[in-house]
Write a protein that holds these residues in place. Structure first.
Motif, PDB file in Angstrom:
ATOM      1  N   ASN A 124       0.823  -1.216   0.000  1.00 28.71           N
ATOM      2  CA  ASN A 124       0.000   0.000   0.000  1.00 28.71           C
ATOM      3  C   ASN A 124       0.853   1.261   0.000  1.00 28.71           C
ATOM      4  OD1 ASN A 124      -2.916  -0.976   0.299  1.00 28.71           O
ATOM      5  ND2 ASN A 124      -1.897  -2.121   1.910  1.00 28.71           N
ATOM      6  N   TRP A 125       1.962   1.225   0.700  1.00 29.51           N
ATOM      7  CA  TRP A 125       2.854   2.388   0.693  1.00 29.51           C
ATOM      8  C   TRP A 125       3.431   2.618  -0.703  1.00 29.51           C
ATOM      9  CZ3 TRP A 125       8.227   2.543  -0.206  1.00 29.51           C
ATOM     10  CH2 TRP A 125       8.833   3.773   0.043  1.00 29.51           C
ATOM     11  N   GLY A 126       3.827   1.548  -1.382  1.00 27.08           N
ATOM     12  CA  GLY A 126       4.372   1.696  -2.726  1.00 27.08           C
ATOM     13  C   GLY A 126       3.349   2.218  -3.710  1.00 27.08           C
ATOM     14  N   LEU A 127       2.086   1.784  -3.585  1.00 25.46           N
ATOM     15  CA  LEU A 127       1.027   2.276  -4.460  1.00 25.46           C
ATOM     16  C   LEU A 127       0.815   3.776  -4.275  1.00 25.46           C
ATOM     17  CD1 LEU A 127      -1.335   1.730  -6.428  1.00 25.46           C
ATOM     18  CD2 LEU A 127      -2.754   1.245  -4.435  1.00 25.46           C
ATOM     19  N   GLY A 159       3.862   5.767  -5.624  1.00 27.45           N
ATOM     20  CA  GLY A 159       3.874   5.781  -7.083  1.00 27.45           C
ATOM     21  C   GLY A 159       2.910   6.798  -7.662  1.00 27.45           C
ATOM     22  N   SER A 160       1.736   6.951  -7.059  1.00 25.94           N
ATOM     23  CA  SER A 160       0.775   7.955  -7.521  1.00 25.94           C
ATOM     24  C   SER A 160       1.324   9.368  -7.345  1.00 25.94           C
ATOM     25  CB  SER A 160      -0.547   7.797  -6.766  1.00 25.94           C
ATOM     26  OG  SER A 160      -1.076   6.499  -6.939  1.00 25.94           O
ATOM     27  N   LEU A 161       1.955   9.629  -6.212  1.00 24.51           N
ATOM     28  CA  LEU A 161       2.526  10.954  -5.979  1.00 24.51           C
ATOM     29  C   LEU A 161       3.675  11.245  -6.938  1.00 24.51           C
ATOM     30  CD1 LEU A 161       2.545  11.030  -2.070  1.00 24.51           C
ATOM     31  CD2 LEU A 161       0.939  12.144  -3.603  1.00 24.51           C
ATOM     32  N   LEU A 162       4.479  10.238  -7.233  1.00 26.73           N
ATOM     33  CA  LEU A 162       5.579  10.431  -8.176  1.00 26.73           C
ATOM     34  C   LEU A 162       5.058  10.734  -9.575  1.00 26.73           C
ATOM     35  CD1 LEU A 162       8.106   7.643  -7.090  1.00 26.73           C
ATOM     36  CD2 LEU A 162       8.292  10.098  -6.716  1.00 26.73           C
ATOM     37  N   ALA A 163       3.970  10.065  -9.974  1.00 25.49           N
ATOM     38  CA  ALA A 163       3.387  10.333 -11.291  1.00 25.49           C
ATOM     39  C   ALA A 163       2.867  11.768 -11.377  1.00 25.49           C
ATOM     40  CB  ALA A 163       2.263   9.342 -11.575  1.00 25.49           C
ATOM     41  N   LEU A 164       2.221  12.249 -10.321  1.00 30.32           N
ATOM     42  CA  LEU A 164       1.720  13.622 -10.315  1.00 30.32           C
ATOM     43  C   LEU A 164       2.869  14.619 -10.325  1.00 30.32           C
ATOM     44  CD1 LEU A 164      -0.829  15.349 -10.196  1.00 30.32           C
ATOM     45  CD2 LEU A 164      -0.677  15.285  -7.716  1.00 30.32           C
TER      46      LEU A 164
END
Length: 739
Positions: A424-427, A430-435
């Motif tokens: 869950n932490w990686g998910l 990853g979303s924050l990195l994409a933004l």
């Protein structure tokens, strides 16, 4: 009146749409808050201007958030109906395309009217009020740094320039660049905030009766004595990172923009800006209904193959749309496109793609090989991929066996808890990195195209710029990863089984200590060690993208040593000192090269550098001589820097290095009472409340941190105050913790 089924589908789409609007809205508002705070504190204005400027930016933020919320709301709402087999039941009753098209059309018309009113009425009105409010803010700012005896002031966007007003009213202008170093004094100075030819905000300084010296190292160490009656200096106010860069003409009405764009006698830059702003006001409302249909179409699927991933899918669609939109805008600004028709056609292109996917998803289900399988089969006919595929499968099995074997050796429960938290932490991360990638590319896409910079340079810049971003992303991902793990276990009845086995909540959290403990430790090491080095590398690549000469290696390359009365400009090659005294009382310039035992001095009226004070006399401590700047100094050396050269920004940096890693665990404690949804509740509420709490914390950290760096409050309060509020929230909510 719409039918009962139509109203039901509208409710199932509207609820997640409002949640997505809240989700992305707070995310962009937090980004806007950071940008506005940087603008306020760079001018030296009081903190009270934050709230009105932030409120006036909401209409423009809403216009960008609406397409994001539309795709996520439609996707989540459709997936929820699919997961509950409501889609299958509706199709069994004869529901077809018209059943889903009617509620989409109703919702799309409402969104189009609301977004159009916001874009054509509220956005220009709020932008005009912002423009007048910024002028009033500049009047309050100039009274602060022009005060005699106040600390040296650095103009925004010009870190290599400093101003200081002595007790007698004499103004010192100091500047050190690769072209030369100058130290001048003036008797009078006026300050004003004006509009630059490009439309950006600009600080204008008018100096009178100047005298001083310019030293040019590149010209063999020549000394030029200067004497001027007046000098006008201009400094652009830097804007913080935004998803779409604000257009200077956004305060004009749509009719005025259309007239400016259609007038052939208007200068080309103004026509380009009018075209871009007009295109945004037209396309963003249409993009809302297009992406709503795209989200609905992507949400359809067979119940047996439901895999979720709504946030990831929506981020992918948003990333593609805004990157294409930014690309077309850069073509207009760069003169490669003479019209805005490509920008106007973009939402209709997505509408056509959404309609195609919508029809495909409503067709009868057929088992077809995926694109990856087709490619592998095509390559298999040409290349012998059989042995390679077998080796990859064997390696994958070995890695999974090793992970599970090593993890379960110390206990299955600990292994399960650790993997659940990591997943869950990686998910979330990853979303924050994409933004972050989307926003960084949106800000630099124009410079990459204009200066013909290769994409690999931007990728290197983004990688080196990650550590400073991760200082903010790690606490948020720590919170959301923990909330996802706890709420998922509560909904799957796993937490019920854990409690039945006699394991308490504290024992469960402690079982995954190697996961969240490693992230907390990585946060501390990142802030204390890697981030200072990464900032230097990212800054070098940033100037390479902008095609500008690189200045100092630090964003704040100044050190004021009160014990010696010298203001130093810091750089790795040489340090230039500016004695803050009148003519004849001290040398006008000092130069010290790292490793030298003695400095060099230039007297008032002198023609060359002569031996000056010793190194120990100028820098009393070894830590002041070891690191090129405070941002690159080790944490222990930074303590000595703060002892000898007190500075509020340096003090806040020190406290953030020592205590910043506590943000994630404290956020989890404050939001723990929301982490366990009820039997009939989804985890969307828990995640939404956790996200809002994280964004509120980031906003408070920005406010208190900016006030601490501006000397409005003690530096340690900039870090401790948000932590104390988190602790108070945890204590207030502990009685409502129901597990």
């Amino acid at each position: 009146m719409p039918s009962v089924l139509t109203r039901y589908i509208l409710r199932r789409w509207t609820t997640p749409f409002l949640g997505a609007l809240f989700f992305y809205g707070f995310l962009l508002v937090s980004w806007e808050m950071i940008a506005i705070s940087k603008e306020i504190f760079s001018q030296g204005a009081p903190l009270r201007w934050m709230f009105p400027l932030l409120m006036l930016s909401l209409p423009e933020t809403f216009s960008m958030v609406l397409p994001m919320a539309a795709v996520l709301g439609g996707l989540v709402g459709t997936q929820q109906m699919m997961e509950g087999s409501e889609l299958v039941a509706a199709q069994g009753l004869g529901a077809g395309r018209r059943t889903w098209f009617a509620p989409w059309a109703i919702m799309a018309c409402g969104l189009l009217l609301l977004a159009s009113f916001n874009a054509h009425v509220l956005v220009p009105t709020s932008a005009g009020l912002q423009q007048s409010l910024r002028r009033k803010m500049s009047e309050a700012a100039k009274a602060r740094f022009l005060r005699p005896g106040s600390p040296p002031w650095h103009p925004p966007g010009s870190p290599d320039t400093a101003f200081w007003v002595s007790e007698g009213g004499q103004i010192h202008l100091m500047e050190s660049t690769a072209q030369g170093t100058q130290h001048m004094t003036a008797s009078q100075m006026t300050y004003a905030l004006e509009s630059a030819p490009s439309g950006d905000a600009e600080i204008r300084l008018h100096l009178s009766d100047l005298q001083g010296v310019l030293f040019q190292p590149a010209a063999g160490g020549s000394v030029i004595h200067l004497k001027q009656e007046q000098q006008i200096l201009r400094f652009l106010v830097p804007a913080g990172p935004r998803l779409l860069a604000p257009i200077p003409l956004r305060y004009k009405s749509s009719r005025a923009l259309l007239q400016t764009y259609g007038d052939a006698t208007t200068p080309t830059p103004l026509r380009q800006q009018s075209a871009i702003e007009l295109g945004r006001r037209i396309t963003l409302p249409v993009a809302g209904l297009s992406l709503l249909l795209m989200g609905i179409a992507l949400g359809f699927g067979h119940p047996r193959f439901y895999r979720g991933g709504a946030v990831i899918k929506s981020l992918g669609v948003i990333l593609v749309y805004y990157l294409m939109m930014k690309y077309f805008e850069d073509m207009v600004l760069g003169g490669k496109a003479t019209s805005i028709y490509p920008t106007l056609l973009l939402p209709f292109l997505f509408l056509g793609a959404a309609w195609f996917i919508f029809n495909q998803r409503l067709s009868p289900h057929r088992t077809r090989p995926g694109l990856g399988v087709i490619l592998m089969r095509s390559l298999g006919r040409v290349l012998p991929l059989g042995p390679l595929h077998a080796r990859i499968s064997a390696a994958k099995s070995s890695v999974l066996q090793w992970i599970h074997g090593q993890g379960t050796r110390r206990g299955i429960f600990r292994h399960w808890s650790t993997l659940a938290w990591w997943r869950n932490w990686g998910l979330t991360l990853g979303s924050l990195l994409a933004l972050d990638l989307l926003i960084e590319f949106s800000n630099l896409a124009g410079d990459l195209s204009k200066n013909n910079i290769h994409l690999i340079v931007f990728i290197k810049y983004w990688i080196w710029n990650l550590p400073p971003f991760l200082e903010v992303a790690f606490p948020v991902s720590f919170l959301l990863g923990s909330m996802l793990t706890l709420s998922e276990a509560a909904l799957n009845r796993e937490w019920l089984a854990i409690r039945a086995g006699g394991v308490s909540l504290l024992q469960w959290i402690w079982a995954s200590r190697f996961a969240w403990g490693a992230v907390a430790l990585a946060t501390f090491l990142l802030q204390a060690g890697l981030a200072p080095l990464a900032r230097t590398q990212a800054r070098r690549l940033y100037y390479q993208i902008l095609q500008r000469p690189q200045g100092s290696s630090s964003a704040s390359p100044w050190m004021h040593l009160g014990s010696t009365g010298v203001l130093w400009h810091l750089s790795p090659e040489a340090r230039w000192g500016f004695p803050l005294k009148g003519p004849g009382e001290a040398p006008i310039l000092l130069r010290w090269q790292p490793g030298a035992e003695r400095s060099e001095a230039l007297a008032w009226g002198g023609t060359r550098l002569v031996p000056g004070p010793s190194t120990e006399a100028l820098f009393p401590d070894r830590a002041l001589r070891a690191a090129p700047s405070a941002a690159e100094a080790k944490t222990l050396d930074l303590i000595e820097w703060q002892r000898w050269a007190p500075d509020p920004e340096r003090s806040y940096l020190l406290w953030s290095r020592l205590l910043g890693w506590l943000a994630g665990p404290l956020l989890v404690l404050a939001m723990l009472s929301y982490a366990f949804p009820g039997p009939r509740q989804g985890r969307g509420q828990a995640i939404g409340i956790g996200l809002v709490g994280g964004l509120v914390f980031l906003g408070l950290q920005t406010l208190f941190g900016g006030a601490a760096r501006a000397s409005e409050i003690p530096a340690y309060w900039g870090i401790v105050a948000p932590f104390m509020l988190l602790g108070a929230s945890a204590l207030v909510r502990v009685s409502r913790l129901r597990t």
